[in-house]
Write a protein that holds these residues in place. Structure first.
Motif, mmCIF file in Angstrom:
data_model
loop_
_atom_site.group_PDB
_atom_site.id
_atom_site.type_symbol
_atom_site.label_atom_id
_atom_site.label_comp_id
_atom_site.label_asym_id
_atom_site.label_seq_id
_atom_site.Cartn_x
_atom_site.Cartn_y
_atom_site.Cartn_z
ATOM 1 N N LEU A 116 0.829 -1.199 0.000
ATOM 2 C CA LEU A 116 0.000 0.000 0.000
ATOM 3 C C LEU A 116 0.867 1.254 0.000
ATOM 4 C CD1 LEU A 116 -2.710 1.477 0.246
ATOM 5 C CD2 LEU A 116 -2.589 1.112 2.722
ATOM 6 N N LEU A 129 0.561 4.304 -2.726
ATOM 7 C CA LEU A 129 0.298 5.700 -2.378
ATOM 8 C C LEU A 129 1.425 6.623 -2.834
ATOM 9 C CD1 LEU A 129 -1.247 5.282 1.187
ATOM 10 C CD2 LEU A 129 -2.424 5.641 -0.981
ATOM 11 N N HIS A 171 -11.919 5.820 -6.195
ATOM 12 C CA HIS A 171 -11.292 4.502 -6.092
ATOM 13 C C HIS A 171 -12.267 3.405 -6.535
ATOM 14 C CE1 HIS A 171 -9.174 1.138 -3.845
ATOM 15 N NE2 HIS A 171 -8.197 1.711 -4.525
ATOM 16 N N TYR A 178 -10.787 1.535 -0.678
ATOM 17 C CA TYR A 178 -10.734 2.710 0.185
ATOM 18 C C TYR A 178 -12.153 3.068 0.622
ATOM 19 C CZ TYR A 178 -9.672 7.269 2.101
ATOM 20 O OH TYR A 178 -9.537 8.331 2.961
ATOM 21 N N SER A 219 -11.044 5.223 4.800
ATOM 22 C CA SER A 219 -9.727 5.037 5.413
ATOM 23 C C SER A 219 -9.044 3.860 4.745
ATOM 24 C CB SER A 219 -9.870 4.768 6.917
ATOM 25 O OG SER A 219 -8.652 4.304 7.466
ATOM 26 N N TRP A 220 -7.689 3.865 4.739
ATOM 27 C CA TRP A 220 -6.954 2.706 4.224
ATOM 28 C C TRP A 220 -6.885 1.608 5.274
ATOM 29 C CZ3 TRP A 220 -6.736 2.071 -0.594
ATOM 30 C CH2 TRP A 220 -6.550 3.137 -1.477
#
Length: 295
Positions: A60, A64, A89, A152, A155-156
């Motif tokens: 991740l 990002l 997303h 998503y 929040s991740w």
């Protein structure tokens, strides 16, 4: 990275699961080296092996770092319909889950067209937005096919329904994935019949609580003596797997249509039976019985 295709015998494959399952049958392990894969699957190009091995490990943090979140959020703010990164997303994942149609190696163009037609921006901004979305789609597709993928949802940290609200991600995922109806000329009934099981997480978490389908589902669960919240949380846990499941189902559906088309093209066309009193097919104007029947 994704595995798009390799050779005609596995035409249209872009999902790591199909390759992985073939490798596991032989090796019973996820620890595949390039040398081992090449030894047993000589038809797979080196480039695709490299991309496959990278795809199962796309952290991740790397994802990002690869995308430009600042520009993406600016796109969201200037978009006529999108209201959050959840929606952006979800749309990208929905397009990535669609099958690759003949002559195409990516659904990126469809995604860019879908996004940019609703963005209010200057010509200078358009170039920047287009580039950012291009990179974002490719990275999101790669991330979606990685083992550690999470959608998503506010929040991740993909934890539970108290922490995450998946409604917007699911709704926008569906808005993109349902384009398959137009591509395959499917009715709504045919669409839901074909993808019913795979759609359960997305539909259950994307509908409002008072939606008739959700009300009916809750009633059925209550009749079984089960808790709606418990079932819903279990469904939530399966959401990261939904895009891949739908992608595989869509690829299988496309393969089925192609086989049926090829079969129909090979099937001989039987001539229509001519009645004795019908006009003769030769065009003489006489009845068939008095013309060509005896020939």
């Amino acid at each position: 990275m994704t595995v798009d295709t390799y050779e005609e015998d596995v035409k249209g494959i872009k999902k790591r699961e199909k390759l992985l399952s073939k490798f596991q049958e032989r090796f019973q392990s996820k620890g595949f080296s390039k040398k081992t894969i090449k030894k047993h699957f000589k038809e797979i190009p080196d480039e695709l092996i490299d991309r496959y091995l990278e795809s199962i490990n796309y952290p991740l943090e790397d994802y990002l770092n690869d995308i430009d979140v600042d520009i993406l959020m600016k796109i969201v703010k200037q978009h006529k319909e999108l209201q959050s990164f959840d929606a952006l997303h979800g749309v990208a994942c929905g397009f990535a889950a669609l099958p690759l149609f003949p002559g195409s190696d990516s659904n990126r163009g469809l995604f860019l067209g879908f996004m940019m037609k609703e963005v209010m921006c200057s010509l200078e901004e358009r170039d920047k937005f287009d580039e950012a979305l291009h990179v974002f789609y490719d990275c999101t597709e790669d991330f979606m096919f990685a083992e550690n993928f999470v959608p998503y949802c506010g929040s991740w940290e993909f934890k539970d329904l108290e922490t995450n609200n998946p409604k917007e991600w699911c709704s926008w995922f569906m808005s993109a994935f349902m384009l398959i109806k137009e591509a395959f000329c499917m009715t709504e009934e045919e669409f839901f019949k074909a993808f019913h099981l795979e759609l359960v997480p997305v539909l259950t978490l994307g509908f409002d609580e008072d939606d008739p389908q959700i009300v009916s589902l809750k009633k059925g669960i209550a009749e079984k003596g089960e808790s709606w919240e418990t079932v819903r949380n279990e469904i939530f846990k399966s959401l990261p797997d939904a895009p891949l499941c739908l992608s595989e189902k869509a690829e299988d559906y496309l393969d089925k249509l192609e086989r049926e088309m090829e079969s129909s093209q090979r099937s001989p066309v039987k001539p229509e039976k001519v009645g004795r009193n019908d006009p003769c097919p030769c065009g003489s104007g006489k009845k068939y019985k008095k013309c060509c029947e005896s020939k």
